[in-house]
Write an enzyme that holds these catalytic residues in place. Structure first.
Site, PDB file in Angstrom:
ATOM      1  N   ARG A   1       0.943  -1.231  -0.075  1.00 34.18           N
ATOM      2  CA  ARG A   1       0.015   0.066  -0.031  1.00 34.18           C
ATOM      3  C   ARG A   1       0.889   1.165   0.039  1.00 34.18           C
ATOM      4  NH1 ARG A   1      -5.070   0.725   3.942  1.00 34.18           N
ATOM      5  NH2 ARG A   1      -3.226   1.914   5.207  1.00 34.18           N
TER       6      ARG A   1
ATOM      7  N   ASP B   1       0.092  -1.087  12.110  1.00 33.45           N
ATOM      8  CA  ASP B   1       0.539  -1.567  10.795  1.00 33.45           C
ATOM      9  C   ASP B   1       0.891  -3.112  11.300  1.00 33.45           C
ATOM     10  OD1 ASP B   1       2.468  -2.580   9.042  1.00 33.45           O
ATOM     11  OD2 ASP B   1       2.134  -0.657   8.217  1.00 33.45           O
TER      12      ASP B   1
ATOM     13  N   ASP C   1       4.615  -4.260  10.424  1.00 31.42           N
ATOM     14  CA  ASP C   1       5.483  -3.635  11.212  1.00 31.42           C
ATOM     15  C   ASP C   1       5.738  -4.337  12.532  1.00 31.42           C
ATOM     16  OD1 ASP C   1       6.543  -1.763   9.090  1.00 31.42           O
ATOM     17  OD2 ASP C   1       5.503  -0.237   9.942  1.00 31.42           O
TER      18      ASP C   1
HETATM   19  C1  PRP Z   1      -1.362  -4.283   4.709  1.00 30.06           C
HETATM   20  C2  PRP Z   1      -1.989  -5.701   4.955  1.00 30.06           C
HETATM   21  C3  PRP Z   1      -2.832  -5.837   3.636  1.00 30.06           C
HETATM   22  C4  PRP Z   1      -3.287  -4.073   3.400  1.00 30.06           C
HETATM   23  C5  PRP Z   1      -4.490  -3.868   3.788  1.00 30.06           C
HETATM   24  O1  PRP Z   1      -0.336  -4.457   3.905  1.00 30.06           O
HETATM   25  O2  PRP Z   1      -1.416  -6.701   5.123  1.00 30.06           O
HETATM   26  O3  PRP Z   1      -2.149  -6.335   2.534  1.00 30.06           O
HETATM   27  O4  PRP Z   1      -2.403  -3.477   4.155  1.00 30.06           O
HETATM   28  O5  PRP Z   1      -4.868  -2.576   3.450  1.00 30.06           O
HETATM   29  P1  PRP Z   1      -6.147  -2.330   2.370  1.00 30.06           P
HETATM   30  O6  PRP Z   1      -7.217  -3.374   2.653  1.00 30.06           O
HETATM   31  O7  PRP Z   1      -6.595  -0.867   2.533  1.00 30.06           O
HETATM   32  O8  PRP Z   1      -5.562  -2.593   0.895  1.00 30.06           O
HETATM   33  P2  PRP Z   1       0.645  -3.310   3.643  1.00 30.06           P
HETATM   34  O9  PRP Z   1       0.459  -2.817   2.235  1.00 30.06           O
HETATM   35  O10 PRP Z   1       0.846  -2.274   4.629  1.00 30.06           O
HETATM   36  O11 PRP Z   1       2.093  -4.192   3.384  1.00 30.06           O
HETATM   37  P3  PRP Z   1       2.822  -5.148   4.235  1.00 30.06           P
HETATM   38  O12 PRP Z   1       2.238  -6.479   4.758  1.00 30.06           O
HETATM   39  O13 PRP Z   1       4.177  -5.419   3.496  1.00 30.06           O
HETATM   40  O14 PRP Z   1       3.327  -4.342   5.565  1.00 30.06           O
HETATM   41  N1  URA Z   2      -2.643  -2.339   7.092  1.00 27.29           N
HETATM   42  C1  URA Z   2      -2.365  -2.522   8.014  1.00 27.29           C
HETATM   43  O1  URA Z   2      -1.533  -3.268   8.664  1.00 27.29           O
HETATM   44  N2  URA Z   2      -3.193  -1.866   9.234  1.00 27.29           N
HETATM   45  C2  URA Z   2      -4.112  -1.354   8.980  1.00 27.29           C
HETATM   46  O2  URA Z   2      -4.972  -0.690   9.897  1.00 27.29           O
HETATM   47  C3  URA Z   2      -4.610  -1.071   7.636  1.00 27.29           C
HETATM   48  C4  URA Z   2      -3.705  -1.617   6.699  1.00 27.29           C
END
Ligand code: PRP
Ligand code: URA
Length: 197
Positions: free
Chosen positions: A92, A188, A191
């Site tokens: 994202r 997050d 993270d």
């Molecule tokens: C997070 C989570 C989803 C997404 C959800 O991933 O694991 O994939 O956000 O958000 P959305 O419904 O608004 O698309 P992120 O893109 O932060 O990546 P990561 O898993 O690498 O931290």
């Molecule tokens: N991704 C996350 O990890 N947390 C949120 O709340 C939204 C997107």
């Protein structure tokens, strides 16, 4: 399940405990999502004689959405060790919250597979819809998804774009904040899982 979820949400939960709670919740959700997995009747020999049982019968594909979905993968493989694993990488954008693809490696021929997509957070639903689009393009038909925390906005989007995909989630939170994070959510997930914030 809800006890583990409370620990997962708490700000002071360290990554090691966060990972364990993610596994615990994933196991419980996966058990629910795979309740109707095709199974075959078998007879096994116990030390005291034959016993009727059932074994998973059919191809199962698990697809974690990187990177947070990796925190759920071991739990699913504990339950279904024979599953094939596909990976989808989505990120994202921090400002727009729009997900972009950076990786995809999916098993061959998923047309008759039972496909379980795993991503702990369903916020706007943009990532889930992008991942489901990719699974559809790759030929997957029977797809369901497991999320640990969901927002109404994300559920609505998935239901609109992929009405045949069943979502398994233990909780639907209040909504999204201005940065498209789930409120109250847990922050997050990626993270917190990997200690990168
Ligand atoms: C997070 C989570 C989803 C997404 C959800 O991933 O694991 O994939 O956000 O958000 P959305 O419904 O608004 O698309 P992120 O893109 O932060 O990546 P990561 O898993 O690498 O931290
Ligand atoms: N991704 C996350 O990890 N947390 C949120 O709340 C939204 C997107």
């Amino acid at each position: 399940m809800h006890d583990a979820l409370a620990i997962l949400r708490a700000t002071d939960t360290p990554p090691e405990l966060f990972r364990r709670m993610a596994v615990r919740i994933s196991l419980l959700l996966a058990a629910e999502a795979t309740r109707d997995l095709p199974a075959a009747a078998v007879t096994v020999s116990t030390p005291l004689g034959p016993a009727a049982g059932t074994r998973v019968n059919g191809d199962v594909v698990v697809v974690p959405v990187l990177r947070a979905g990796l925190g759920m993968l071991d739990a699913i493989l504990e339950l279904i060790p024979t599953a094939r694993v596909g990976h989808i990488g989505l990120q994202r954008d921090e400002l727009t919250a729009v997900a972009s693809r950076y990786y995809s490696k999916l098993p061959q021929d998923m047309s008759s597979s039972f496909v379980l997509m795993i991503d702990p957070m369903l916020a706007t639903g943009g990532s889930a819809v992008a991942a489901l689009d990719m699974l559809r393009e790759a030929g997957a038909r029977d797809v369901r998804m497991i999320c640990i925390v969901s927002a109404p906005e994300g559920i609505a989007l998935v239901e609109r774009q992929h009405p045949d995909v069943h979502i398994y989630t233990p909780v639907i939170d209040d909504g999204l904040n201005d940065h498209k994070f789930i409120v109250p959510g847990l922050g997050d997930f990626g993270d917190r899982l990997y200690g990168t914030h």
